[in-house]
Design an enzyme around this catalytic site. Structure first.
Site, mmCIF file in Angstrom:
data_model
loop_
_atom_site.group_PDB
_atom_site.id
_atom_site.type_symbol
_atom_site.label_atom_id
_atom_site.label_comp_id
_atom_site.label_asym_id
_atom_site.label_seq_id
_atom_site.Cartn_x
_atom_site.Cartn_y
_atom_site.Cartn_z
ATOM 1 N N TYR A 172 1.320 57.882 10.011
ATOM 2 C CA TYR A 172 1.558 59.189 10.483
ATOM 3 C C TYR A 172 0.795 60.315 9.873
ATOM 4 O O TYR A 172 0.736 61.362 10.427
ATOM 5 C CB TYR A 172 2.652 59.602 11.489
ATOM 6 C CG TYR A 172 3.115 58.331 12.250
ATOM 7 C CD1 TYR A 172 2.456 58.088 13.409
ATOM 8 C CD2 TYR A 172 4.213 57.572 11.981
ATOM 9 C CE1 TYR A 172 2.811 57.124 14.360
ATOM 10 C CE2 TYR A 172 4.572 56.600 12.924
ATOM 11 C CZ TYR A 172 3.887 56.330 14.101
ATOM 12 O OH TYR A 172 4.379 55.216 15.006
ATOM 13 N N HIS A 223 -2.495 60.021 20.053
ATOM 14 C CA HIS A 223 -1.713 59.224 19.226
ATOM 15 C C HIS A 223 -2.309 59.641 17.854
ATOM 16 O O HIS A 223 -3.531 59.777 17.487
ATOM 17 C CB HIS A 223 -1.961 57.835 19.428
ATOM 18 C CG HIS A 223 -1.418 57.255 20.634
ATOM 19 N ND1 HIS A 223 -0.153 57.252 21.092
ATOM 20 C CD2 HIS A 223 -2.162 56.933 21.652
ATOM 21 C CE1 HIS A 223 0.101 56.619 22.004
ATOM 22 N NE2 HIS A 223 -1.106 56.712 22.681
#
Length: 129
Positions: A6, A83
């Site tokens: 991430y 996302h």
């Protein structure tokens, strides 16, 4: 969490990036985060009631929350799924989104830029309600 997936930036940096992206288009953003499915669905219902466009990162709910999917299906304004990572390049169970069929589009795999790109699409009126 999982900076290799991430990225190294935190939630505060994401909020700042979203606020800046919205401001660049003369808009405002209300950035929220929750791990509570019920709270998230309540927020979606509030956006529906107010006809507010939504940039939504459903996180793990992406893959199994039919309650979230059903809420998103009632949308009254544009909605884009985002996302940070690319779910299609990850574990097999992450390859399917129950939300994707009921939103305008999905932007994934570009880190924080996924949010910026979604905000730009909303600002340009490219998402359809």
């Amino acid at each position: 969490r999982e900076p290799d997936v991430y990225g190294p930036l935190d939630h505060a940096a994401l909020v700042d990036a979203c606020l800046q992206a919205a401001a660049a288009h003369g808009a405002t953003a209300d950035v929220r985060q929750t791990d509570d499915e019920s709270e998230l669905i309540s927020w979606i219902h509030a956006a529906i009631d107010s006809r507010t466009p939504v940039v939504l990162n459903p996180a793990a709910f992406t893959h199994y929350s039919y309650a979230l999917r059903d809420a998103c299906a009632q949308r009254t304004a544009p909605m884009i799924e985002v996302h940070l990572s690319n779910p299609a390049a990850r574990d097999d169970f992450r390859h399917h989104s129950v939300v994707a069929p009921v939103v305008d589009g999905t932007i994934a795999g570009f880190g924080f830029d996924s949010y910026r790109l979604a905000i730009e699409q909303l600002a340009a009126g490219r998402a359809e309600d």
